[in-house]
Scaffold this active site. Structure first.
Site, PDB file in Angstrom:
ATOM      1  CD  GLU A  12       3.100  -5.207  -5.258  1.00  0.00           C
ATOM      2  OE1 GLU A  12       3.354  -4.462  -4.291  1.00  0.00           O
ATOM      3  OE2 GLU A  12       3.804  -6.139  -5.191  1.00  0.00           O
TER       4      GLU A  12
ATOM      5  CB  SER B  34      10.630 -10.686   1.184  1.00  0.00           C
ATOM      6  OG  SER B  34      11.836 -10.188   1.843  1.00  0.00           O
TER       7      SER B  34
ATOM      8  CE  LYS C 140       6.309  -8.270   2.596  1.00  0.00           C
ATOM      9  NZ  LYS C 140       7.194  -7.007   2.145  1.00  0.00           N
TER      10      LYS C 140
ATOM     11  CG  HIS D  15     -16.123   8.505  -0.119  1.00  0.00           C
ATOM     12  ND1 HIS D  15     -15.887   9.921  -0.831  1.00  0.00           N
ATOM     13  CD2 HIS D  15     -17.481   8.460  -0.335  1.00  0.00           C
ATOM     14  CE1 HIS D  15     -16.961  10.190  -1.445  1.00  0.00           C
ATOM     15  NE2 HIS D  15     -17.966   9.532  -0.925  1.00  0.00           N
TER      16      HIS D  15
END
Ligand code: ARG
Length: 475
Positions: free
Chosen positions: A298, A285, A291, A164
């Site tokens: 992804e 980025s 970044k 969980h």
């Protein structure tokens, strides 16, 4: 007769030309040309089978085979030539016949004796799927090797195992990595099943009813490397279960890749910082100089939608089709080809990204060292002292509450305080309460104890070397 009114495969009874837009709409050569190597192989087998039944002389077989080889070579090297058929060849089957007639004249028109594109397309597509399965299996093997490499390199690094998304019990990072290896091992089993479904030769089924020239179906199947022939001609031209099985196997792989991606995206977040993203598989980025983004993962997660889409597309095309060949079946190829190509790329990127990832072992260890993760060990301790488990669970719950009240770690509670909650607590209690003791206690096969994980590593290594990747173990 050496003349034909037009060079379509079916133009004879038609009085008028096809509507231009419809004509373009119905062609499949732009995508089914990918089946050309298989079409040529089937054509070769068919040419040979036509001799014993008296359609071809042996000289004609030789000529036909030589021309097929020539066509195959030219198609590989001369893309302009292949393109030049774009506007005239309806599909890959038509292309070969046209090229054969260019080479041989009217003899080229004989090869299609007793056969139909309905059985050809199914046979070509089956051969494609069989090769596709083995390409994807290699991709999975590369990924399994990356897991193996990392599991060995980080063998004894502990981490906080979660359920969980809540810290639950300590495990080894190597155990976590091998969990992913198991999911992909199951995919190999599924792929093998898809290859078995495809491994049945339809040639000799004709358009739907069979073959009237007593063609030797078994000889053709053998020549093409199939293990079996189809049992019913009508089913043979309608069946696309092998394609469905294959796309389902691809969907399984993509789903597993997507879940792997999700783990790594989360682990790369600042909150977790369990992994350091490899430069080679990340991007930056355009705005924020600090970044580093987990784009490889992804994109893998994102592309999974397309694969699932291919499964839905095919199953929807098949639903409600009357028995026998229907032109709808032409829609089976593009989605499968695209899903195959995507999964091959996704596996390669995942294998590279897993291998290049650095694990933040300090961070993993510190999360694993949270004493809360040992609460179950405390309950197990009481069980070993004879306390029924449910009661032990309650007692440990009270221990945790007491520690919270005193604002100290529950592992720091003195024995007297513990004894007030249960007389079963003894001096040996705190000694057994450690991260290492918790890990070592899980020494069942398949558990996270170092010796069990070492066995699992050896087992995966053996399976990879033997190329016999089957998940699970015999009891
Ligand atoms: N291009 C067709 C396909 O992909 C080949 C079979 C065509 N058969 C026919 N009767 N029109 O399914």
């Amino acid at each position: 007769m050496t003349e034909r009114r037009d060079d379509r495969l079916w133009g004879g009874p038609f009085e008028r030309e096809p509507n231009k837009q419809f004509d373009a709409f119905q062609r499949s050569f732009a995508f089914d040309r990918r089946l050309l190597p298989y079409e040529i192989a089937v054509d070769r087998a068919w040419a040979k089978a036509l001799e014993p039944v008296g359609i071809f002389t042996s000289a004609e077989v030789k000529q036909t085979l030589a021309s097929l080889d020539k066509i195959s070579e030219r198609a590989k090297t001369d893309s302009a030539w292949l393109e030049s058929f774009g506007a005239t060849a309806e599909d890959v089957h038509h292309f070969v016949e046209k090229a054969l007639v260019e080479e041989l004249g009217p003899l080229g028109w004989k090869l299609h004796t007793g056969r139909s594109r309905n059985e050809l397309v199914s046979t070509d597509f089956r051969l494609f799927v069989i090769d596709a399965v083995s390409e994807v299996q290699h991709g999975i093997e590369a990924l399994l090797n990356s897991f193996l490499l990392q599991a060995k390199a980080n063998f004894s690094v502990p981490m906080a195992g979660m359920t969980h998304m809540q810290h639950a019990q300590p495990i080894l990072l190597s155990h976590f990595l091998l969990a992913h290896a198991e999911t992909f091992s199951r995919d190999i089993t599924r792929l093998q099943h898809a290859a078995e479904s495809a491994d049945v030769c339809p040639m000799g089924s004709g358009a739907l009813a069979g073959n009237s020239f007593a063609i030797d179906r078994n000889a053709i199947a053998r020549e093409l490397g199939f293990s079996r022939i189809t049992a019913n001609s009508l089913d043979a031209v309608s069946d696309r279960d092998f394609a469905l099985d294959y796309i389902f196997a691809l969907t399984g792989i993509a789903t597993h890749l997507s879940r792997l991606a999700e783990d790594f995206v989360i682990f790369a977040s600042q909150e977790f910082s369990y992994v350091i993203l490899p430069d080679e598989f990340s991007t930056g980025s355009s705005l924020m100089p600090q970044k580093k983004n987990p784009d490889a993962w992804e994109l893998i997660r994102g592309k999974t939608g397309r694969i699932t889409g291919a499964l839905v597309s095919l199953v929807t095309t098949l639903k409600g089709l009357p028995t026998s060949y229907q032109r709808d079946l032409q829609e089976d190829k593009e989605a499968l080809f695209a899903a195959h190509d995507q999964v091959v790329d996704m596996l390669a990127v995942a294998a590279g990204a897993v291998a290049a990832t650095k694990f933040n072992t300090e961070r993993l260890k510190s999360a694993a060292s949270n004493p809360a993760l040992l609460a179950t060990e405390a309950a197990d301790y009481l069980v070993r002292k004879g306390v029924p488990f449910r009661q032990a669970h309650d007692i440990v719950g009270k221990v945790l509450r007491e520690a919270e009240k005193q604002n100290i770690s529950w592992t720091a509670l003195p024995l007297e305080s513990l004894k007030r909650l249960s007389p079963a607590f003894e001096a040996d209690f705190s000694k057994g309460l450690s991260l290492n003791a918790a890990l070592s206690s899980k020494k069942v096969p398949g558990g996270t104890a170092p010796e069990s994980v070492a066995d699992a590593i050896a087992n995966l290594e053996r399976r990879l070397n033997k190329k016999a990747i089957k998940t699970g173990a015999k009891p």
